[in-house]
Enzyme design. Sequence first.
Site, PDB file in Angstrom:
ATOM      1  N   ARG A  99       3.692 -13.943   3.830  1.00  0.00           N
ATOM      2  CA  ARG A  99       3.962 -12.883   4.815  1.00  0.00           C
ATOM      3  C   ARG A  99       3.181 -13.248   6.081  1.00  0.00           C
ATOM      4  O   ARG A  99       2.000 -13.577   5.998  1.00  0.00           O
ATOM      5  CB  ARG A  99       3.544 -11.502   4.293  1.00  0.00           C
ATOM      6  CG  ARG A  99       4.373 -11.029   3.100  1.00  0.00           C
ATOM      7  CD  ARG A  99       4.157  -9.561   2.811  1.00  0.00           C
ATOM      8  NE  ARG A  99       4.859  -8.699   3.744  1.00  0.00           N
ATOM      9  CZ  ARG A  99       4.688  -7.375   3.802  1.00  0.00           C
ATOM     10  NH1 ARG A  99       3.829  -6.780   2.990  1.00  0.00           N
ATOM     11  NH2 ARG A  99       5.365  -6.641   4.673  1.00  0.00           N
ATOM     12  N   ASP A 252      -2.322  -4.075  10.361  1.00  0.00           N
ATOM     13  CA  ASP A 252      -2.118  -5.381   9.722  1.00  0.00           C
ATOM     14  C   ASP A 252      -2.778  -6.505  10.502  1.00  0.00           C
ATOM     15  O   ASP A 252      -3.130  -7.543   9.940  1.00  0.00           O
ATOM     16  CB  ASP A 252      -0.624  -5.655   9.542  1.00  0.00           C
ATOM     17  CG  ASP A 252      -0.084  -4.781   8.432  1.00  0.00           C
ATOM     18  OD1 ASP A 252       0.251  -3.615   8.706  1.00  0.00           O
ATOM     19  OD2 ASP A 252      -0.054  -5.244   7.270  1.00  0.00           O
ATOM     20  N   ASN A 262       1.118  -2.700  13.125  1.00  0.00           N
ATOM     21  CA  ASN A 262       1.134  -1.919  11.886  1.00  0.00           C
ATOM     22  C   ASN A 262       2.589  -1.655  11.521  1.00  0.00           C
ATOM     23  O   ASN A 262       3.510  -2.057  12.248  1.00  0.00           O
ATOM     24  CB  ASN A 262       0.351  -0.614  12.055  1.00  0.00           C
ATOM     25  CG  ASN A 262       0.134   0.108  10.730  1.00  0.00           C
ATOM     26  OD1 ASN A 262      -0.272  -0.511   9.736  1.00  0.00           O
ATOM     27  ND2 ASN A 262       0.433   1.393  10.670  1.00  0.00           N
TER      28      ASN A 262
END
Length: 361
Positions: A99, A252, A262
């Site tokens: 990711r 994040d 985020n």
Amino acid sequence: MGTQASGPRITLSYRSLEWIGGVDGHLRLLDQTRLPEAVDYLDCRSAEEVWDAIRRLCVRGAPAIGVAAAYGAVLGCSRREPLRWEDVEQICAYLKTCRPTAVNLGWALDRMLRTAQRCLTEGSGTSGRMALPASLLREAQAIEQEDRETCQALGRNGAELIPDGGAVLTHCNTGALAAAGIGTALAALFAAWEQGKRFTVWVDETRPLLQGARLTAWELHQRGIPAAVLCDHAAGQLMGAGKVQVVIVGADRIAANGDVANKIGTYGLAVLARAHGIPMYVSAPASTFDLSITGGWEIPIEQRSAEEVSVGLGRRTVPEGVEVYNPAFDVTPAEWISGIVTERGIIAPVNEARIRERLTT
Ligand code: MRU
């Protein structure tokens, strides 16, 4: 380390992940794709299985992704014989690809790489190589344990922002499911509740994968904290009606200037909060800051599959052949954020000087 409020230690009855056994053990994940229907566990025994579990969001949330990836590196390395430095590099590089947005992933894997390098340099030849898997496991366990402590501090520091009476709105899931510890933004709610404050939590359902409805509502319900789920686009109406006193979310990746990546929808919430004069806070550990990038425009935004939107709820909701736009995250400008809660205290106003001062001194 800077300021840390004191307070009781919060404990929860579930864990997002757990390492089972010794060096040749495995990683057990609470499979978040199954919640709230079932509390199921997924055992990962290889780096590839961890990669896939992170990619499929069996484990998710920036801090939890970092810890899981660190254990993924242990799995990849402990099963390779003979283990060379190039193998460790290759396994960590591979895990970094699962990711792209949450910087905790790369941060944790870089720690694993540094540990491997130290171990191979300090131990001579074969002895260094033999000690490597055990050193990597110790480092992954240290990352996990530090996250537990960090989350407690985030909870204590964030609790002061939560009103006694009134309501808090949150987005996505930032609780114990998103970390090894009790979470980031949700940790503030757990701690405030423990302090005796009483409030309601408005939980954005968080389309398309419903982390708010499925996971945050589940966590708050476990703890007996009153919560109500709303469709994401109901937030404006709710704020207009005066029913939200504060917004708190996670992150994040946070750039050096304070721009925050985020979950998709956070940017919209910030616009709404600003229009209604409602404070909006972000809660994140130091490991979520990426001081190597200047601003939010440099943050890579993960694009996820069309099917999450078009057949996301188990049935087709978009005609076949129609395109879908499905970014997993957005970026909120620093100036729209009232403050960032960290384990080292609250950063406010949010700007580069304050961030560097708080994180590097
Ligand atoms: O796609 P997800 O579910 O991993 O996204 C998670 C979020 O956006 C969270 O808000 C963020 O990771 C902070 S978790 C403490």
